[in-house]
Motif scaffolding. Structure first.
Motif, mmCIF file in Angstrom:
data_model
loop_
_atom_site.group_PDB
_atom_site.id
_atom_site.type_symbol
_atom_site.label_atom_id
_atom_site.label_comp_id
_atom_site.label_asym_id
_atom_site.label_seq_id
_atom_site.Cartn_x
_atom_site.Cartn_y
_atom_site.Cartn_z
ATOM 1 N N ASP A 28 42.384 23.099 4.737
ATOM 2 C CA ASP A 28 42.536 23.803 3.464
ATOM 3 C C ASP A 28 43.963 23.726 2.943
ATOM 4 N N THR B 3 45.052 24.354 -11.550
ATOM 5 C CA THR B 3 44.454 24.870 -10.323
ATOM 6 C C THR B 3 45.257 24.387 -9.126
ATOM 7 N N THR B 4 45.224 25.164 -8.062
ATOM 8 C CA THR B 4 45.883 24.780 -6.823
ATOM 9 C C THR B 4 45.111 25.367 -5.643
ATOM 10 N N THR B 5 45.075 24.636 -4.543
ATOM 11 C CA THR B 5 44.465 25.155 -3.320
ATOM 12 C C THR B 5 45.493 25.807 -2.410
ATOM 13 N N GLU C 250 47.554 28.863 -1.712
ATOM 14 C CA GLU C 250 47.633 30.260 -2.128
ATOM 15 C C GLU C 250 49.057 30.790 -2.110
ATOM 16 N N HIS D 102 44.390 29.931 -8.136
ATOM 17 C CA HIS D 102 44.129 29.506 -6.757
ATOM 18 C C HIS D 102 42.640 29.374 -6.538
ATOM 19 N N GLY E 170 39.573 27.720 -3.557
ATOM 20 C CA GLY E 170 39.437 27.535 -2.115
ATOM 21 C C GLY E 170 39.251 26.123 -1.644
ATOM 22 N N SER E 171 38.980 25.177 -2.548
ATOM 23 C CA SER E 171 38.711 23.813 -2.106
ATOM 24 C C SER E 171 39.033 22.829 -3.218
ATOM 25 N N ASP E 172 39.156 21.558 -2.832
ATOM 26 C CA ASP E 172 39.402 20.506 -3.816
ATOM 27 C C ASP E 172 38.248 20.400 -4.811
ATOM 28 N N SER F 299 36.244 22.738 -5.826
ATOM 29 C CA SER F 299 36.312 23.854 -6.771
ATOM 30 C C SER F 299 37.391 23.611 -7.824
ATOM 31 N N ALA F 300 38.505 23.025 -7.394
ATOM 32 C CA ALA F 300 39.577 22.713 -8.336
ATOM 33 C C ALA F 300 39.091 21.734 -9.397
ATOM 34 N N THR G 94 44.528 19.706 -12.134
ATOM 35 C CA THR G 94 44.694 20.111 -10.737
ATOM 36 C C THR G 94 46.140 19.827 -10.373
#
Length: 568
Positions: free
Chosen positions: A33, A197-199, A201, A422, A424-426, A428-429, A441
């Protein structure tokens, strides 16, 4: 025979020559992650080591814990990471490898490596220029490749997804370049906020520019804190400094732009600059017997021997024997507000990293809200959810004519707010960008989402060459990693070409030197299909077990009856 065996055993005990234990190696890294590649690399490395009879295990852990164990307390055998500095040049190796930093926390020599010849070459490249400096850097790269305190693996390509209905020119930006955000154009007049977006946090919870990082290369604090001079596309440009002038040998004066201020409205003066340079050297500000240097910018902060302020807009930096081009690297460190950070010299008031006598509040604070002077100012942050920044209306990009700056960034940001979400995953981004709920992203994505991006009509695939590299680091403070021959043998169990194909899906370039993507790399260390110094013992990603074991035996190592490599 049993009696003879017992006598031999007792003789070994008397002589202090008990049979060595099998070599057991733990490879530490971050979970998937936090980084789409590091864990896959570590697992492949462990397989290769086991093929040579080494008991190798992989231990993933959260980034903060890995930082504490590896970069602070030096509790590791091997670790897989990505070097966080995307502006590498020859002098970057000074803090990474000089023995004077071997006991300090952070990215300054986390390997505990000590070699007087390397120290001499590092010093020589600081004090020479032209062909003499180039030769010193060439000799340095060659020596480091042979000694192998860390094994360079590959420079990844950074994969991102964007949509251009609200903002455009994403293709001109680079993922590891903070000023890339300032190059964008607004395509929709109603698009006030740039949504990314970013994974990672940490961008929602930690905005301390002094902290080390073991995860992906970040650009957020670079947008909040300004230096005297910024590096952009390989060139240095005056930033907070209106001009810089060498007034005499070893003495440079920087004249600040007029009417500079921090985000809280306090004036930014030469006194803040002087404070920043002294603070980077010792965050305890001389209040203890032991200095507490920062975990970043250490090499650059050691360049200036003294920094003074003749008046509110003039900063005078005095250097030693460094050449001008090397000394000017010192101008690229972030300038901190003295009225904020001067209160952070004491021991932490809350739990944090265990740095022993080197602990200060400055080294553990999350620094939320941050107060800088950069083009973006803090608005709000919700942990594990979002960070919101806004254009700083009083920044010189907004208020002054700045012809000395690159045209692409001279007008400042095209957006009013930057909203970092933020996820949780690529996948989702990518979903957020595809649905129109985000524009870009921010962090690099793993290759698993390439098809998803390619199949979406509204998405553009962005791929750029990163300037930071993945590597395998050795803790040279402990056996057997203190032995360069052992490190060389480990390096020969690494097939970089296979890693690029199996882990990076070819979106990376194998490399031998950390300077591979600079014009400092030497011809003999330029990747041409194999490592000429520590060539892979095997083929097509498969270690030749017999040849590997023969190489270890030739180096003086032995194997037990179970085929396990024994220490010495």
């Amino acid at each position: 025979m049993a009696a003879t065996s017992g006598c031999v055993s007792r003789l070994r005990t008397v002589m202090g020559r008990e049979r060595p234990d099998p070599v057991t190696v733990t490879i530490k890294t971050v979970p998937a992650d936090d980084d789409p590649y590091a864990l896959l690399i570590a697992r492949q490395l462990s397989e290769w080591l086991r093929a040579a009879g080494i008991n190798a295990n992989v231990l993933p852990m959260a980034s903060e814990e890995l930082l504490r164990q590896v970069l602070v307390n030096h509790e590791y055998d091997l670790f897989v990471g990505r070097y966080p500095d995307s502006t590498l040049d020859a002098d970057s190796l000074y803090s990474l490898l000089h023995s004077q930093f071997a006991t300090e926390p952070g990215w300054q020599n986390p390997f505990g490596y000590a070699n007087l010849s390397v120290d001499d070459l590092l010093a020589r490249q600081r004090t020479t220029d032209g062909d003499e400096r180039r030769q010193a850097v060439a000799d340095l790269q060659s020596t480091v490749a042979r000694e192998n305190p860390f094994t360079v693996l590959a420079f990844p390509d950074v994969i991102r997804a964007a949509r251009d209905d609200r903002y455009s020119r994403f293709g001109t930006t680079r993922s590891d370049e903070a000023l890339g955000m300032l190059q964008l154009h607004r395509a929709d007049d109603g698009a006030d906020a740039l949504r990314v977006t970013t994974t990672d946090e940490r961008v929602t919870s930690t905005l301390n520019p002094l902290l080390a990082s073991v995860g992906r290369v970040g650009t957020v604090t670079d947008l909040i804190y300004d230096p005297l001079v910024r590096r952009y596309r390989g060139e240095r440009y005056p930033w907070l400094a209106e001009s810089t002038t060498w007034v005499e040998d070893g003495v440079l004066e920087a004249t600040l732009r007029p009417d500079l201020s921090f985000h809280d409205g306090e004036a930014l003066t030469a006194d803040d600059v002087v404070f920043s340079y002294r603070f980077l050297r010792d965050t305890a500000s001389g209040e203890r017997n032991q200095a507490a240097p920062t975990m970043r910018f250490r090499g650059r902060s050691t360049l200036a021997e003294s920094v003074t302020a003749p008046d509110r807009r003039t900063v005078r930096l005095t250097f030693g024997e460094e050449t001008d081009s090397v000394a000017e690297r010192a101008l690229t460190v972030p300038i901190l507000p003295r009225h904020v950070w001067t209160e952070r010299t004491g021991e932490p008031r809350v739990g944090g990293l265990d740095l022993g006598g080197g602990t200060t509040e400055a080294l553990v604070t999350a620094n939320v809200p941050p107060v800088g002077s950069g083009p973006l100012a803090f608005v709000s942050a919700t942990r594990n959810d979002r960070l919101v920044l806004k254009r700083f209306a009083d920044h010189f990009l907004e208020t002054a004519d700045t012809p000395a700056l690159p045209d692409a960034v001279a007008d400042g940001a095209a957006f009013e707010e930057l909203v970092m979400k933020h996820v949780g995953s690529d996948s989702s981004a990518v979903d957020l960008v595809d649905s129109g709920d985000a524009d870009l992203t921010l962090a690099g994505l793993g290759p698993g989402v390439l098809r998803r991006i390619g199949q979406a009509d509204e998405l553009d695939l962005l791929v750029d060459r990163s300037q930071s590299f993945y590597f395998l680091g050795f803790n040279t403070r402990r056996a057997p990693y203190a032995n360069p021959r052992f490190r060389q043998l480990i390096a020969q169990l690494v097939d970089r070409r296979h890693l690029v194909q199996s882990v990076f899906s070819t979106f990376a370039a194998p490399a031998i030197s950390p300077l591979a993507r600079t014009d400092w790399v030497t011809d003999d260390l330029t990747w041409r299909g194999r490592d000429p110094i520590t060539p892979f013992i095997g083929a097509a990603g498969e270690v030749d077990d017999a040849q590997a074991r023969a190489a270890f035996r030739e180096a003086g190592y032995q194997y037990d009856e179970q085929g396990r490599l024994l220490g010495v």
